[in-house]
Every structure is written in structure tokens, then in C-alpha cells.
Design an enzyme around this catalytic site. Structure first.
Site, short mmCIF file in Angstrom:
data_model
loop_
_atom_site.label_atom_id
_atom_site.label_comp_id
_atom_site.label_asym_id
_atom_site.label_seq_id
_atom_site.Cartn_x
_atom_site.Cartn_y
_atom_site.Cartn_z
CB CYS A 1 -0.89 -0.01 1.22
SG CYS A 1 -2.01 -1.39 1.16
CE1 TYR B 1 24.47 -4.28 1.38
CE2 TYR B 1 25.17 -4.44 -0.90
CZ TYR B 1 25.48 -4.29 0.43
OH TYR B 1 26.79 -4.17 0.82
C1 LIG Z 1 32.72 -1.15 5.68
C2 LIG Z 1 32.08 -1.80 4.50
N1 LIG Z 1 32.74 -2.77 3.87
C3 LIG Z 1 32.20 -3.41 2.81
C4 LIG Z 1 30.97 -3.05 2.33
C5 LIG Z 1 30.41 -3.80 1.15
O1 LIG Z 1 30.24 -3.00 0.07
P1 LIG Z 1 29.78 -3.63 -1.32
O2 LIG Z 1 28.60 -4.48 -1.04
O3 LIG Z 1 29.44 -2.44 -2.14
O4 LIG Z 1 30.94 -4.39 -1.87
C6 LIG Z 1 30.25 -2.02 2.94
C7 LIG Z 1 28.93 -1.63 2.41
O5 LIG Z 1 28.38 -0.62 2.60
C8 LIG Z 1 30.82 -1.37 4.06
O6 LIG Z 1 30.18 -0.39 4.70
#
Ligand SMILES: Cc1ncc(COP(=O)(O)O)c(C=O)c1O
Length: 439
Positions: free
Chosen positions: A365, A395
Site C-alpha cells: 500500500c 541487499y
Molecule cells: C565497511 C564496508 N565494507 C564493505 C561493504 C560492502 O560494500 P559492497 O557491497 O558495495 O561491496 C560495505 C557496504 O556498505 C561497508 O560499509
């Protein structure tokens, strides 16, 4: 299928007449029938192939740390452990998952800009290998926990190097105005090194930086290397502190659409290693042990989500909305960041001939619950058909919610024609299970 489109699906994916038919050697109709939809499907070969590509590129003297925040599931961490990776956890919950996966604790790197005393005590109890300290208060907390538990923490300091990136502002982290780390330009990084070396509970081993996520251009990483090596050098010359480790975080972008052109893992790592070599040679320090923390570029391309089309709403002359049985609860990224995805028809069905642009709506919604717009889909697409979206391994599950009390989907691992369960589908009662009715 055109290469631009297939690049967003795992290499094992097969297509017939414009429709996705199998992933990891498993028929998508059979997956949907056995496990329901929405369904997160993870391709084992794509996942392990990417882990191995990183390991081979960095070699035995450096460390590849899987950023669990991208996909924190016990089975996935078991695979990462078996592939010789380290793991980055960013909360007590992620650490608990690493523990459930029997991840060797000396290979765990603990992150977070606000780790609680309880989380640090938990890390001490488990014998976590490295803590990345993010603030002055955390240095004090670490020293305090160390004195009470008798554990001396191996610490890297998270530095905000002042590097601007080309990515969405919500996933930019290297610029000065950031909640993360010790800001280099404000002199906080130098001060943090001085304070950390004076604390008996801390064994300062290195520096860390992470400039952002979904980065498609390599120069941001190279700017970070230059800033970090200069800082390592200054620590050595000005403060007589030689730090043997440099952690450059994650951030490599992936293809979400046919137009995205990310760096290949081999090109990214080659540029990173060359930049570290060149910068260290220029200032005359020994090359530190390198750590990188890829999350998205390991898990993202391994994931495919299967949805079933429900309501089709045609607004003559305006738009056609295909509503699917999930939405922002299983993939919040379009609503959160305006992220774009490619959808294709999936499963057995008529060959795709004529197409028209359609919007893929979720079932929540919320007007913003639209997963994609202007997707070319068959004019005669019908209710009950399967739709697949690529590059959903990172993610998505990790950021999923129960908005509108939707139970979260199941996740399966597929490879060589075999299917393994990674996450059970939630039931409405699972969702309800923490409510406490008033007397
Ligand atoms: C400290 C740190 N390391 C690694 C990552 C992983 O980043 P990615 O998924 O873009 O490789 C992040 C993601 O925000 C992060 O904050």
C-alpha cells in the site's frame, strides 16, 4: 537473448524464446511450484566463482573479506568459509550468523559505527579476529572491555578519506560529512592513531577505508588508495607507528541493467594492487597486507527473484501495471535509491513476440512500491505467469521487511541441477509470533 540483458543473470541461466527457463540447471517452473513465489534463487556457481575470482586475484598474502551485510544467511557464510574467505559482520546479529555458520572467528572482521558494549563483549567472548574501530568512544569502550575480559583486540581504524564517488548519496561513505569513521581532513584520523596506540587493550594493526557502494568507475578506489597510503606513511614518519595492514573496503558495482558496465573483478583488483604498489613505492614504505570487503559484487549477480504476475491494470494511453506477489518488502532498493532492474518473462509459455512498455508494481500500500518502469514485456502477458528479475542476490534479502505483514520469501541455492534450501519461507504466524496481545 541479447548479451546486455543476460549479463544481469547468472552465467548458468538459460533462455528460450525470450523467457528465462533454468538457473543452475533447475527449471524455474519447478522451483516456483515447489517453493512458491516470490522466491529468491541463488546460483551456487556464480557465487563461488566470484569468491574464487577475488581470492585468485589477491593471492595468499592478502585477504578477501565477504561483506555479510550484502547477504547474511548461514549457508552463504558456510560457503564463504569453505572458499577461504574472511567475513565482515556489522552487528551482533551478523556475528551470530557467522557463529551459526561455524565461521572461524579469527577470520571475522567486526564493523559498525555504534557497536554496543554487549556486542564488543560478545566479540571478545568469541575471539573475533579483527575489530574495525569507528569512533573515539569506541576506542575507549574497546579498551574497557579488554581490561574486563582480558582480551586484547586487534584493531583497524576506519578512516573517512574525503573521496567523492559517483554513486547514490545513501551509499556514499568516503566523503567528509559521513557518520562513519575518523575524518582525515579534520585531523581525526591522526589523532585516532595516536590515541589507539596508547591504549593497552588495543593492538593497532592497520587502517580501513570504504568509499561507497555500487561504484562503476575505478578512479574513486585509486584516490582512496593514494589518501590511505599517504596516511600510513605519515603515521610512520611523524608518529613512528608502522601499520602492517590496509583494508580498502568493498564497493565494486555490478550490472543491474543492460546498460551498466561495471569493472570486472580481475580489472578492479589489478588496478587496486597496482595503485597500492605505486603509492607505496612513491613514498618508500613496505606494501601492507591488503584486505578488501566485497559484498554486492559477490552475492548480487548470483541472485534471481521469481515473482508471479497477479493483477494486470491497463490504463489506456497511459500505462500498464503488472502487479507481482512481492515488492518493496523483498526488494526495497527501487523505492529507497531509485535502483533500476531488468525483468523478463520466465517459465514455460508462449514465445515473446510483440512487447510494450509496462511498469512492475509490488503489492504494498505505497505508490512508490514500483519495482521497475518501462520494461518491455509481452503485450499478451497474463495473470499467473512468472516474471524473473536478475542481480537480486545482494541487499534484497538483507534489507527485506514484513511491511504490510507480508511473510518474507524463501531462498534456495541452485547448481548442477540440485536445489538446497537456504532460508525457509516465513508464515503469517512467524510474522505474528513476536506480538504480545494485551490482556
Ligand atoms: C565497511 C564496508 N565494507 C564493505 C561493504 C560492502 O560494500 P559492497 O557491497 O558495495 O561491496 C560495505 C557496504 O556498505 C561497508 O560499509
Amino acid at each position: 537473448m541479447d548479451h546486455g540483458l543476460t549479463q544481469v543473470f547468472p552465467a548458468s541461466a538459460t533462455f528460450e524464446a525470450g523467457r528465462l527457463r533454468t538457473v543452475g540447471g533447475v527449471d524455474v517452473d519447478a522451483l516456483a511450484a515447489a517453493h512458491g513465489t516470490p522466491l529468491w534463487v541463488l546460483d551456487r556457481q556464480e557465487l563461488t566463482g566470484r569468491m574464487r575470482a577475488y581470492r585468485e586475484a589477491l593471492g595468499p598474502d592478502n585477504a578477501v573479506v565477504f561483506a555479510a551485510k550484502a547477504l547474511c544467511v548461514t549457508g552463504v557464510l558456510q560457503i564463504a568459509a569453505a572458499e577461504g574467505l574472511q567475513v565482515d559482520v556489522a552487528s551482533g546479529g551478523e556475528l551470530r550468523t557467522a557463529q551459526a555458520a561455524n565461521f572461524p572467528m579469527e577470520r571475522v572482521v567486526f564493523h559498525g559505527n555504534n557497536k554496543s558494549v554487549e556486542e564488543l563483549e560478545y566479540a571478545a567472548r568469541l575471539g573475533v579476529g579483527t575489530v574495525v574501530a569507528d569512533s573515539f568512544s569506541e576506542l575507549v569502550r574497546l579498551d574497557d572491555v579488554a581490561s574486563r575480559t582480558g582480551v586484547r583486540f586487534r584493531v583497524q581504524l576506519r578512516v573517512t578519506p574525503g573521496v567523492e564517488t559517483d554513486t547514490h548519496e545513501h551509499i556514499r561513505t568516503g566523503h567528509d560529512d559521513s557518520k562513519f569513521g575518523f575524518t582525515l581532513s579534520a585531523g581525526l584520523a591522526d589523532e585516532a592513531v595516536e590515541r589507539a596506540v596508547a591504549l593497552p587493550g588495543i593492538d593497532l594493526v592497520g587502517l580501513h577505508s570504504h568509499v561507497g557502494s555500487q561504484i562503476l568507475a575505478g578512479d574513486a578506489f585509486e584516490s582512496a588508495v593514494a589518501a590511505m597510503v599517504a596516511l600510513l606513511d605519515r603515521m610512520q614518519t611523524a608518529h613512528d607507528v608502522a601499520l602492517p595492514e590496509l583494508n580498502l573496503g568493498g564497493g565494486l558495482g555490478i550490472a543491474y541493467t543492460r546498460d551498466d558496465q561495471p569493472l570486472a573483478i580481475a580489472d578492479y583488483t589489478r588496478r587496486l594492487l597496482a595503485a597500492v604498489d605505486a603509492e607505496c613505492a612513491a613514498v618508500g614504505i613496505a606494501r601492507p597486507k591488503l584486505f578488501i570487503e566485497p559484498g554486492r559484487s559477490i552475492a548480487g549477480p548470483a541472485g534471481v527473484t521469481l515473482y508471479r504476475v497477479g493483477t494486470v491494470k491497463r490504463i489506456p494511453g497511459v500505462n500498464t501495471y503488472l502487479a507481482v506477489d512481492g515488492g518493496m518488502s523483498d526488494n526495497p532498493r527501487p523505492a529507497l535509491y531509485g535502483a533500476r532492474y531488468e525483468f523478463v518473462p520466465a517459465g514455460n509459455g508462449a514465445a515473446v513476440t510483440g512487447t510494450e512498455p509496462m511498469a512492475i508494481a509490488g503489492k504494498h500500500c505505497e505508490t512508490g512500491d514500483v519495482l521497475a518502469r518501462d520494461v518491455a514485456l509481452p503485450v499478451d502477458i497474463a495473470e499467473g505467469e512468472l516474471l524473473a528479475v536478475g542481480a537480486t542476490g545482494a541487499y534484497n534479502h538483507a534489507m527485506a521487511s514484513n511491511y504490510n505483514r507480508l511473510p518474507r520469501p524463501a531462498m534456495v541455492l541452485v547448481g548442477d541441477g540440485r536445489t538446497d534450501m537456504l532460508v525457509r519461507r516465513e508464515t503469517p504466524d512467524d510474522v505474528l509470533s513476536h506480538d504480545v496481545p494485551l490482556p
